[in-house]
Design a protein around this motif. Structure first.
Motif, mmCIF file in Angstrom:
data_model
loop_
_atom_site.group_PDB
_atom_site.id
_atom_site.type_symbol
_atom_site.label_atom_id
_atom_site.label_comp_id
_atom_site.label_asym_id
_atom_site.label_seq_id
_atom_site.Cartn_x
_atom_site.Cartn_y
_atom_site.Cartn_z
ATOM 1 N N ASN A 16 0.831 -1.208 0.000
ATOM 2 C CA ASN A 16 0.000 0.000 0.000
ATOM 3 C C ASN A 16 0.865 1.257 0.000
ATOM 4 O OD1 ASN A 16 0.858 -0.451 2.725
ATOM 5 N ND2 ASN A 16 -0.762 0.929 3.452
ATOM 6 N N ARG A 17 2.179 1.067 -0.142
ATOM 7 C CA ARG A 17 3.108 2.197 -0.221
ATOM 8 C C ARG A 17 4.093 1.958 -1.362
ATOM 9 N NH1 ARG A 17 5.620 3.918 5.454
ATOM 10 N NH2 ARG A 17 6.774 5.152 3.912
ATOM 11 N N ALA A 18 4.197 2.920 -2.258
ATOM 12 C CA ALA A 18 5.087 2.765 -3.410
ATOM 13 C C ALA A 18 6.550 2.765 -3.009
ATOM 14 C CB ALA A 18 4.819 3.877 -4.420
ATOM 15 N N GLU A 74 -1.716 2.295 -3.647
ATOM 16 C CA GLU A 74 -1.514 3.331 -2.638
ATOM 17 C C GLU A 74 -2.792 3.518 -1.808
ATOM 18 O OE1 GLU A 74 0.952 5.176 -1.650
ATOM 19 O OE2 GLU A 74 2.443 5.383 -3.247
ATOM 20 N N LYS A 121 -3.021 5.861 0.705
ATOM 21 C CA LYS A 121 -3.156 7.248 1.165
ATOM 22 C C LYS A 121 -4.259 8.011 0.432
ATOM 23 C CE LYS A 121 -0.359 11.272 2.399
ATOM 24 N NZ LYS A 121 1.014 11.870 2.389
#
Length: 217
Positions: free
Chosen positions: A38-40, A59, A61
């Protein structure tokens, strides 16, 4: 036929690496078909790519508090990869009860304490403040409540009087890397059975195993 597994990460993915390495064995009953972050900027993505595992970034966010919206995109990715089982490896995103229920009995997590003791944040600090003589790690099924699902496997280490959270964590993570692949092996082999809040393991018979700390006798 091997079970198809997706590993969800948010950071460096050390447990992911342990699972990927274990799955390389010919007789391992599962294959890692995707690592999803969920984070690049998660360092684990590069480690997965270097190991030849397909990676996906979704992502979280931009979704803000819309957990269901994020999960809808995640579920589509899981469906496209025909995923049977999920392993969480430092995935820092809470799921809705609906998503967890959809994957009931098919989603594992690992926590660096001997649950039900010290759930949540700073488990090593919690353990040291409590003065326990043994700590460790727990693989458990995911339920809506955090760090509270049926326990699959645990491993313990002794706690020294001069331990810090960092030194204890360094020993516990070696246990994590041992028990998570074995827990996945059991699940993928069909050797786990859920009975209410309990997980039973076929063929388990460690009645004589003991670990005492401090050892004075």
């Amino acid at each position: 036929m091997k079970r198809r597994v997706a590993i969800l990460i948010s950071g460096r993915g050390s447990n992911m690496v342990a699972l990927v390495e274990a799955a390389k064995a010919v007789d391992f009953p599962a294959e890692i078909v995707a690592v999803i972050s969920n984070r690049a900027d998660a360092p684990g993505l590069q480690r997965a790519s270097e190991a030849g595992v397909p990676t996906i970034v979704i992502e979280s966010k931009p979704f803000g508090k819309d957990r269901a919206g994020f999960e809808a995109v995640l579920q589509r990715a899981l469906d496209e990869k025909q995923v049977d089982l999920i392993c969480l490896g430092g995935f820092m995103r809470l799921f809705t009860a609906e998503f967890v229920q959809r994957w009931h009995g098919r989603m594992l997590n690992i926590h660096p304490s001997l649950l039900p003791s010290f759930p949540g944040l700073d488990p090593h600090g919690q353990a040291l403040r409590a003065g326990v003589k043994l700590s460790g790690a727990t693989v458990h099924f995911v339920i809506p409540e955090t760090d509270a699902g049926p326990i699959v496997m645990q491993g313990a280490v002794t706690v020294a009087d001069d331990d810090t959270a960092e030194t204890l964590a360094a020993r516990v993570i070696t246990i994590e890397h041992r028990i998570y692949p074995e827990a996945l092996r059991l699940l993928a082999s069909g050797k786990l059975k859920l009975e209410g809040d309990l997980c039973k393991v076929a063929g388990s018979a460690d009645r004589d195993a003991t670990l005492i700390s401090p050892r004075t006798i």
